[in-house]
Design a protein around this motif. Sequence first.
Motif, PDB file in Angstrom:
ATOM      1  N   THR A 134      47.609  -1.706  11.840  1.00  0.00           N
ATOM      2  CA  THR A 134      46.125  -2.757  12.486  1.00  0.00           C
ATOM      3  C   THR A 134      46.067  -4.327  11.777  1.00  0.00           C
ATOM      4  OG1 THR A 134      45.856  -0.767  13.296  1.00  0.00           O
ATOM      5  CG2 THR A 134      44.456  -2.449  13.605  1.00  0.00           C
ATOM      6  N   ASN A 135      45.762  -4.910  12.046  1.00  0.00           N
ATOM      7  CA  ASN A 135      45.798  -5.991  12.174  1.00  0.00           C
ATOM      8  C   ASN A 135      46.741  -6.310  10.470  1.00  0.00           C
ATOM      9  OD1 ASN A 135      44.423  -7.360  13.970  1.00  0.00           O
ATOM     10  ND2 ASN A 135      43.063  -5.837  14.028  1.00  0.00           N
ATOM     11  N   ASP A 188      44.081   3.917  16.485  1.00  0.00           N
ATOM     12  CA  ASP A 188      44.249   2.330  16.537  1.00  0.00           C
ATOM     13  C   ASP A 188      44.374   2.224  17.101  1.00  0.00           C
ATOM     14  OD1 ASP A 188      47.153   3.122  17.687  1.00  0.00           O
ATOM     15  OD2 ASP A 188      48.248   2.724  15.830  1.00  0.00           O
ATOM     16  N   GLU A 190      36.562  -0.113   8.544  1.00  0.00           N
ATOM     17  CA  GLU A 190      37.334  -0.823   9.327  1.00  0.00           C
ATOM     18  C   GLU A 190      38.532  -0.814   8.312  1.00  0.00           C
ATOM     19  OE1 GLU A 190      34.078  -3.570   9.217  1.00  0.00           O
ATOM     20  OE2 GLU A 190      33.643  -3.654   7.766  1.00  0.00           O
ATOM     21  N   GLY A 217      41.511  -0.463   9.667  1.00  0.00           N
ATOM     22  CA  GLY A 217      41.222  -1.223  10.865  1.00  0.00           C
ATOM     23  C   GLY A 217      41.570   0.235  11.871  1.00  0.00           C
TER      24      GLY A 217
END
Length: 342
Positions: free
Chosen positions: A212-213, A65, A104, A107
């Motif tokens: 993540t994000n 990550d 993707e 993430g």
Amino acid sequence: MKVKKVVAISLILCMMISLAGCANPIHMVKGLFEDEEQSASNIVESGDDAQKDEGLRNTVLYYKDDKGFLIPVMRKIPWTQGRGIAKEALRAMIDNPANRKDIEEIGLIPTIPANTEIRGMNICEGLCKVDFSSDFLNYFSKEEETALVKAVTYTLTEFPTIDRVQVMIDGKVPNNLEYGTKTAQALSRDNINYVSAKKSDNKVVVYYEGTTNGLESYFVPVTKGIEKNDQASTNVLDALDALVEGPPEGRGLYSEIPKGTRVVSVDMNESVACINLSEEILEVTDNEAAAQSVAKSFGLTVKEQNPLIAGVKLLVNGKELKLGKENKEDPVVVPTFANQYE
């Protein structure tokens, strides 16, 4: 075609039994099919016929990550005739546009440097020798080096026939990699995502959560050093005590377990772990998602100590909790995989 192969193998086996004397005829037959480039699929593909018919196999891969933690993710890897499933697993971890696009949505990042080629692989008696091209060494820090080696080791040792991994570069075994990782000897699973400030001989693996994000959350296996006053090996209670302490601050990990929660006792009942907790845990009982997340954290952590555990029950003062608004009383099933992404 399959019938002919079975008949042929049976005839060979019968001949060897008559000729082998004290030698093991099964080993002799096995030798007929092994070569220097033996692939993992020849060893592990006997398990799930349904998956083979579909041309896919459930395989755990280790990605990174954005905080550098290794994350185990179950993927369905194509079962290509004549190409080892272990090689295919590693190829799915190489940093290239196709693999980046493939993951993707969660993430995560591929762990093996771009342009790396897998030149060969040999598996014998639990040892997997894997030969990479020199592009494998295209990283720029000690942290990247550690994550890379552990990602390869942990991914390959997910296969039941592999427990050690020998890393090779262009056909040679390096004594050390650029930032000091020792590779002269075969590597095994150890210290994944170590977060304690000090090294310790007593360690446990616990599961926290990360994201993540702001994308999907995932469970992160974390190694924590613990202090023990006796010489006994670590046990389930040690691991759960480390879990409820919570993740280290500033590392981007979190836990739905309320602060101050203590583990009073653990009782293993066949394949179910009954975990008696202090009253702080009651804070999550009305939140279905948080309660299930807490139960999963406990379950995955217990399973690291006892792989036979299939479910967990959480209790307070000996009384079973009803987790979430649905008031379920059945044990929460411990998932086979920490994270699943198809």
